[in-house]
Design an enzyme around this catalytic site. Structure first.
Site, PDB file in Angstrom:
ATOM      1  N   LYS A 117       0.934  -1.127   0.013  1.00 16.88           N
ATOM      2  CA  LYS A 117      -0.076  -0.104  -0.139  1.00 16.88           C
ATOM      3  C   LYS A 117       0.869   1.250  -0.024  1.00 16.88           C
ATOM      4  CE  LYS A 117      -4.244   0.987   0.119  1.00 16.88           C
ATOM      5  NZ  LYS A 117      -5.617   0.070  -0.332  1.00 16.88           N
TER       6      LYS A 117
HETATM    7  P1  NAD Z   1     -13.043   7.759  -2.960  1.00 14.57           P
HETATM    8  O1  NAD Z   1     -11.983   8.564  -2.622  1.00 14.57           O
HETATM    9  O2  NAD Z   1     -13.263   7.485  -4.069  1.00 14.57           O
HETATM   10  O3  NAD Z   1     -14.168   8.014  -1.901  1.00 14.57           O
HETATM   11  C1  NAD Z   1     -14.051   8.038  -0.314  1.00 14.57           C
HETATM   12  C2  NAD Z   1     -15.428   8.612  -0.006  1.00 14.57           C
HETATM   13  O4  NAD Z   1     -15.581   8.623   1.507  1.00 14.57           O
HETATM   14  C3  NAD Z   1     -15.683  10.066  -0.456  1.00 14.57           C
HETATM   15  O5  NAD Z   1     -17.372  10.093  -0.668  1.00 14.57           O
HETATM   16  C4  NAD Z   1     -15.439  10.888   0.823  1.00 14.57           C
HETATM   17  O6  NAD Z   1     -16.425  12.122   0.616  1.00 14.57           O
HETATM   18  C5  NAD Z   1     -16.016  10.238   1.931  1.00 14.57           C
HETATM   19  N1  NAD Z   1     -15.366  10.348   3.180  1.00 14.57           N
HETATM   20  C6  NAD Z   1     -13.921  10.727   3.355  1.00 14.57           C
HETATM   21  N2  NAD Z   1     -13.699  10.826   4.631  1.00 14.57           N
HETATM   22  C7  NAD Z   1     -15.031  10.639   5.391  1.00 14.57           C
HETATM   23  C8  NAD Z   1     -15.252  10.622   6.612  1.00 14.57           C
HETATM   24  N3  NAD Z   1     -14.489  10.838   7.516  1.00 14.57           N
HETATM   25  N4  NAD Z   1     -16.612  10.471   6.746  1.00 14.57           N
HETATM   26  C9  NAD Z   1     -17.467   9.917   6.000  1.00 14.57           C
HETATM   27  N5  NAD Z   1     -17.044   9.994   4.521  1.00 14.57           N
HETATM   28  C10 NAD Z   1     -15.873  10.126   4.476  1.00 14.57           C
HETATM   29  O7  NAD Z   1     -12.238   6.242  -2.240  1.00 14.57           O
HETATM   30  P2  NAD Z   1     -12.842   4.903  -2.765  1.00 14.57           P
HETATM   31  O8  NAD Z   1     -12.036   4.405  -3.754  1.00 14.57           O
HETATM   32  O9  NAD Z   1     -14.227   4.756  -2.824  1.00 14.57           O
HETATM   33  O10 NAD Z   1     -12.600   4.061  -1.084  1.00 14.57           O
HETATM   34  C11 NAD Z   1     -12.984   4.205  -0.148  1.00 14.57           C
HETATM   35  C12 NAD Z   1     -12.841   2.985   0.662  1.00 14.57           C
HETATM   36  O11 NAD Z   1     -12.726   1.666  -0.089  1.00 14.57           O
HETATM   37  C13 NAD Z   1     -11.525   2.917   1.391  1.00 14.57           C
HETATM   38  O12 NAD Z   1     -11.646   2.123   2.589  1.00 14.57           O
HETATM   39  C14 NAD Z   1     -10.664   2.146   0.291  1.00 14.57           C
HETATM   40  O13 NAD Z   1      -9.520   1.627   0.873  1.00 14.57           O
HETATM   41  C15 NAD Z   1     -11.536   0.929  -0.105  1.00 14.57           C
HETATM   42  N6  NAD Z   1     -11.329   0.272  -1.135  1.00 14.57           N
HETATM   43  C16 NAD Z   1     -11.390   0.849  -2.399  1.00 14.57           C
HETATM   44  C17 NAD Z   1     -10.964   0.095  -3.630  1.00 14.57           C
HETATM   45  C18 NAD Z   1     -11.079   0.925  -4.931  1.00 14.57           C
HETATM   46  O14 NAD Z   1     -11.010   0.154  -5.806  1.00 14.57           O
HETATM   47  N7  NAD Z   1     -10.904   2.253  -4.891  1.00 14.57           N
HETATM   48  C19 NAD Z   1     -10.559  -0.964  -3.689  1.00 14.57           C
HETATM   49  C20 NAD Z   1     -10.679  -1.747  -2.190  1.00 14.57           C
HETATM   50  C21 NAD Z   1     -11.085  -1.196  -1.273  1.00 14.57           C
END
Ligand code: NAD
Length: 428
Positions: A117
């Site tokens: 990561k």
């Molecule tokens: P992103 O940046 O696209 O979206 C994050 C979202 O969370 C946004 O809507 C943001 O406004 C919101 N957010 C941020 N801080 C917050 C808070 N304190 N309280 C509430 N909402 C909050 O990110 P993403 O890619 O959608 O990732 C979200 C989660 O999924 C993370 O834990 C990430 O590690 C996990 N994840 C993502 C992927 C991927 O393919 N993008 C894959 C596996 C896991």
């Protein structure tokens, strides 16, 4: 195996350290598997942690120094794989935890990858596109010592996206003198990205939610869903779950949430979000709510899709949902996990629930290496098959060991990595 940090679980006042959470989860699985002490010692630490402090020229002409990390937890089963996060709260321990979770996620789904990561401490909401590009390119150059198609392959995570991946791919390609598309996944289609990758994590979330409902005898149309986080993962999950007939009643982003017990019109909400950049102010909402209130709504299914540590000893007893699908990484502390287990709340663990992203990232890497690209229907059907098969294997192991789905998943994943480590032996 004594480690003093393990004696310091989260309390009501101190948020859990994600790396300690990750190690406690691993220790629990190692105990169930009666893992050899030497293997335990190897697998409960990260293999490499790399910190870089690097200068970036900002739009006003000043120079700012940013701190970033790339951590590789394990490379036994193949190149390390894991996203890059931009966030003010990024820390080395958070990146270490996320890298360990990536190892288990890849092993669980049986992808030939280890776990890594990366992250940069920054607030991308206060940076221009040019500043983000400058920061990304310099960070990519700094970690080019580690990353590459055979060694370590980044992907998007919180606040990074296909454009970020394109800048990384271009920077590494410029340094090599030829195009290296397989150095990152989650790229735009025009430079070797994969069909289906942007929606893959949300699609995986939807597949495992349907699997859980089928086992519980629930009809999607009778299930209400609340989703915290409306980024790549949360918004696609909302869209696909609504298409499957689930009633999405609440969503939130960093600014707060919205709620309508009758259900939200998800396509209209997606349009509102595209236009305004937030979920707040949506005409179809009946009530604005806080992120913490969203977690305690009277819903059937709760999907955390933002950051770690959302369920702790402070709020786990007040959660009303019967099923939690961990789209985010690390949303549940071990104390909250115990409370959910005692209360009969089913938790689909992050290492399965959000594994759709890395699964299609694997497909993207394979396509790039072969320069031969697949159709979206093939990608989605292979993804669905892997998620369904892994769900069944996790469920079987959880029953066999009379434990939670998380420990069922961990037993499968940790055993695969432990077996690979044992058979390779210790160098030299
Ligand atoms: P992103 O940046 O696209 O979206 C994050 C979202 O969370 C946004 O809507 C943001 O406004 C919101 N957010 C941020 N801080 C917050 C808070 N304190 N309280 C509430 N909402 C909050 O990110 P993403 O890619 O959608 O990732 C979200 C989660 O999924 C993370 O834990 C990430 O590690 C996990 N994840 C993502 C992927 C991927 O393919 N993008 C894959 C596996 C896991």
């Amino acid at each position: 195996m004594a480690n003093s940090v393990l004696t310091a679980p989260a309390t009501a006042s101190a948020p859990a350290n994600p790396y300690i959470t990750a190690q406690r989860q691993f220790d629990q699985a190692a105990a169930i598997l009666e893992l050899d002490p030497g293997l335990r010692a190897v697998l409960r630490e990260v293999r490499r942690e790399f910190t870089v402090n690097f200068p970036v020229r900002m739009d006003d002409g000043t120079i700012r120094v940013f701190t970033g990390y790339r951590v590789q937890h394990n490379l036994t089963r193949g190149p390390a794989k894991g996203g890059i996060r931009y966030h003010p709260q990024v820390s080395l321990d958070e990146v270490k935890a996320l890298s360990m979770w990536m190892t288990w996620k890849c092993a669980l789904t049986n992808l030939p990858f280890g776990g890594a990561k990366g992250g940069v401490i920054c607030d991308p909401t206060r940076m221009s596109q040019k500043e983000l590009e400058n920061m990304t390119r310099r960070f990519a150059s700094e970690i080019s010592l580690l990353i590459g198609p055979e060694s370590d392959i980044p992907a998007p995570d919180v606040n990074t996206n296909p454009q970020t991946m394109a800048w990384i791919m271009d920077t590494i390609s410029m340094e090599k003198g030829y195009s290296v598309p397989a150095v990152v996944t989650g790229k735009p289609l025009s430079i070797g990205g994969s069909e289906g990758r942007p929606a893959a994590t949300g699609r995986g979330v939807t597949v495992v939610t349907l699997e859980a409902c089928a086992r519980m005898g629930w009809n999607p149309s009778e299930c209400s869903v609340a989703i915290q986080g409306f980024g790549n993962v949360g918004s696609v999950s909302a869209e696909l779950l609504a298409e499957q007939g689930f009633k999405v009643v609440a969503v939130s982003d960093v600014f707060g949430g919205i709620y309508n017990s009758e259900g939200l019109d998800v396509p209209a909400l997606l349009e509102h979000h595209r236009r305004t950049g937030r979920v707040g102010g949506f005409a179809g909402s009946r009530q604005e709510i806080s992120n913490s209130a969203l977690l305690e709504l009277p819903v059937t299914i709760l999907i955390p899709a933002a950051l770690e540590n959302q369920f702790s000893i402070d709020n786990a007893a007040r959660v009303q949902a019967k099923l939690i699908v961990e789209a985010a990484n690390g949303p549940t502390t071990p104390e909250a996990d115990d409370i959910f287990h005692q209360r009969g709340v089913t938790v689909i663990p992050d290492i399965l629930a959000n594994a759709g992203g890395v699964t299609v990232s694997y497909f993207e890497w394979v396509q790039d290496l072969q320069s031969y690209f697949w159709e979206e229907t093939e990608i989605n059907s292979r993804l669905t098959k892997i998620m369904q098969r892994t769900y069944q294997q996790m469920d079987d192991l959880a029953r066999e060991h009379r434990t939670t789905l998380r420990m069922g998943a961990y037993c499968l994943a940790v055993k695969r990595v432990a077996d690979a480590t044992a058979v390779r032996g210790i160098y030299p």
